[in-house]
Design a protein around this motif. Structure first.
Motif, PDB file in Angstrom:
ATOM      1  N   LEU A  92       0.882  -1.244   0.013  1.00 22.45           N
ATOM      2  CA  LEU A  92       0.123   0.014  -0.096  1.00 22.45           C
ATOM      3  C   LEU A  92       1.057   1.324  -0.097  1.00 22.45           C
ATOM      4  CD1 LEU A  92      -2.902  -0.672   2.626  1.00 22.45           C
ATOM      5  CD2 LEU A  92      -3.127  -0.229   0.065  1.00 22.45           C
ATOM      6  N   TRP A  93       1.766   1.398   0.922  1.00 16.62           N
ATOM      7  CA  TRP A  93       2.582   2.420   0.979  1.00 16.62           C
ATOM      8  C   TRP A  93       3.449   2.814  -0.356  1.00 16.62           C
ATOM      9  CZ3 TRP A  93       7.377   2.370   4.711  1.00 16.62           C
ATOM     10  CH2 TRP A  93       7.872   3.862   4.968  1.00 16.62           C
ATOM     11  N   THR A  94       4.285   1.697  -0.864  1.00 13.56           N
ATOM     12  CA  THR A  94       5.033   2.061  -2.277  1.00 13.56           C
ATOM     13  C   THR A  94       4.135   1.908  -3.409  1.00 13.56           C
ATOM     14  OG1 THR A  94       5.552  -0.014  -2.315  1.00 13.56           O
ATOM     15  CG2 THR A  94       7.000   0.881  -0.747  1.00 13.56           C
ATOM     16  N   ASP A  95       2.932   1.250  -3.437  1.00 15.73           N
ATOM     17  CA  ASP A  95       2.407   1.274  -4.806  1.00 15.73           C
ATOM     18  C   ASP A  95       1.125   2.069  -5.057  1.00 15.73           C
ATOM     19  OD1 ASP A  95       4.362  -0.618  -5.164  1.00 15.73           O
ATOM     20  OD2 ASP A  95       3.052  -2.362  -5.472  1.00 15.73           O
ATOM     21  N   TYR A  96       0.286   2.230  -3.942  1.00 14.69           N
ATOM     22  CA  TYR A  96      -0.968   2.865  -3.883  1.00 14.69           C
ATOM     23  C   TYR A  96      -0.856   4.353  -3.631  1.00 14.69           C
ATOM     24  CZ  TYR A  96      -5.418   4.884  -2.729  1.00 14.69           C
ATOM     25  OH  TYR A  96      -6.463   5.825  -3.138  1.00 14.69           O
ATOM     26  N   PHE A  97      -0.309   4.692  -2.298  1.00 10.13           N
ATOM     27  CA  PHE A  97      -0.003   6.234  -2.062  1.00 10.13           C
ATOM     28  C   PHE A  97       0.832   6.921  -2.959  1.00 10.13           C
ATOM     29  CE2 PHE A  97      -1.860   4.289   1.836  1.00 10.13           C
ATOM     30  CZ  PHE A  97      -3.052   5.009   2.151  1.00 10.13           C
ATOM     31  N   LYS A  98       0.656   8.096  -3.159  1.00 11.20           N
ATOM     32  CA  LYS A  98       1.498   8.989  -3.979  1.00 11.20           C
ATOM     33  C   LYS A  98       1.650  10.365  -3.460  1.00 11.20           C
ATOM     34  CE  LYS A  98       1.026   5.843  -7.218  1.00 11.20           C
ATOM     35  NZ  LYS A  98       2.123   4.873  -7.242  1.00 11.20           N
ATOM     36  N   PRO A  99       2.362  11.121  -4.107  1.00 14.20           N
ATOM     37  CA  PRO A  99       2.590  12.468  -3.391  1.00 14.20           C
ATOM     38  C   PRO A  99       1.416  13.061  -3.257  1.00 14.20           C
ATOM     39  CG  PRO A  99       4.221  12.014  -5.071  1.00 14.20           C
ATOM     40  CD  PRO A  99       3.333  10.742  -5.238  1.00 14.20           C
ATOM     41  N   VAL A 100       0.321  13.239  -3.760  1.00 13.93           N
ATOM     42  CA  VAL A 100      -0.776  13.994  -3.638  1.00 13.93           C
ATOM     43  C   VAL A 100      -1.431  13.527  -2.289  1.00 13.93           C
ATOM     44  CG1 VAL A 100      -2.443  12.520  -4.845  1.00 13.93           C
ATOM     45  CG2 VAL A 100      -3.058  14.545  -4.554  1.00 13.93           C
ATOM     46  N   HIS A 101      -1.164  12.401  -1.976  1.00 14.47           N
ATOM     47  CA  HIS A 101      -1.690  11.972  -0.677  1.00 14.47           C
ATOM     48  C   HIS A 101      -0.731  12.261   0.611  1.00 14.47           C
ATOM     49  CE1 HIS A 101      -3.274   8.423  -3.430  1.00 14.47           C
ATOM     50  NE2 HIS A 101      -4.239   9.077  -2.893  1.00 14.47           N
ATOM     51  N   TRP A 146      -9.223   4.790   2.833  1.00 12.23           N
ATOM     52  CA  TRP A 146     -10.702   5.095   2.027  1.00 12.23           C
ATOM     53  C   TRP A 146     -10.920   6.655   1.873  1.00 12.23           C
ATOM     54  CZ3 TRP A 146     -12.296   1.647  -0.844  1.00 12.23           C
ATOM     55  CH2 TRP A 146     -12.032   0.151  -0.683  1.00 12.23           C
ATOM     56  N   ALA A 147     -10.500   7.498   2.599  1.00  7.06           N
ATOM     57  CA  ALA A 147     -10.643   8.816   2.567  1.00  7.06           C
ATOM     58  C   ALA A 147      -9.997   9.458   1.138  1.00  7.06           C
ATOM     59  CB  ALA A 147      -9.973   9.432   3.767  1.00  7.06           C
ATOM     60  N   THR A 148      -8.888   8.760   0.850  1.00 10.96           N
ATOM     61  CA  THR A 148      -8.293   9.124  -0.300  1.00 10.96           C
ATOM     62  C   THR A 148      -9.163   8.654  -1.566  1.00 10.96           C
ATOM     63  OG1 THR A 148      -6.889   7.208  -0.653  1.00 10.96           O
ATOM     64  CG2 THR A 148      -6.007   8.953   0.594  1.00 10.96           C
TER      65      THR A 148
END
Length: 160
Positions: A92-101, A146-148
């Motif tokens: 999740l940390w490395t593949d899903y979350f991006k700088p916008v998050h 889920w908020a993202t």
């Protein structure tokens, strides 16, 4: 050039594919912190079982063997599930979350670093406190995840 290649080249020229941009490394919808929660629940469950397991009498060889077998199985499951929890969270940390998050949640890296450390602690210790903290940290990550996606309707639930 074969006739099929020539036709394919012409079709690509006449109908070029649009340029697309993906948010995730994989197709959206494949990420979900629920798998980390399920694995962490196994960690919590095995921790409770280890702590509740009673030592056999010193002179009862059969009971000592059964205890050794049971405790080693519980430990193996706890460690495997703690490792799986970490893998799921790191994905999740490395593949899903991006700088916008990170703009929305500036402490996101710290949260993931701490939860990864909790996974390690749960592997090497038998700590009900750390296993419970792990569940709490995953709940927090689930809420952020889920908020993202603009979803606040995804409930937190535990099997146990």
């Amino acid at each position: 050039m074969s006739v099929l290649k020539l036709i394919a080249t012409k079709i690509k020229t006449w109908f070029p594919a649009p340029v697309v941009h993906a948010h995730c490394d994989g197709p959206c919808g494949v990420y979900d912190p629920a798998s980390a929660r399920i694995a962490a629940e196994a960690v919590l469950s095995m921790t409770k079982k280890i702590l509740a397991l009673e030592l056999p009498a010193a002179d009862d060889a059969k009971a000592k063997a059964a205890y050794g077998n049971t405790i080693s199985r519980y430990i193996k499951i706890k460690e495997e599930q703690a490792h799986l929890t970490k893998q799921e969270l790191l994905t999740l940390w490395t593949d899903y979350f991006k700088p916008v998050h990170l703009e929305q949640y500036p402490d996101l890296h710290t949260k993931f670093w701490k939860v990864a450390k909790l996974c390690s602690a749960c592997k090497v210790e038998v700590s009900l406190e750390h296993a419970t903290e792990l569940m709490d940290a995953i709940k927090e990550i689930q809420e952020i995840f889920w908020a993202t996606k603009g979803r606040t309707d995804v409930p937190w639930y535990k099997a146990s």
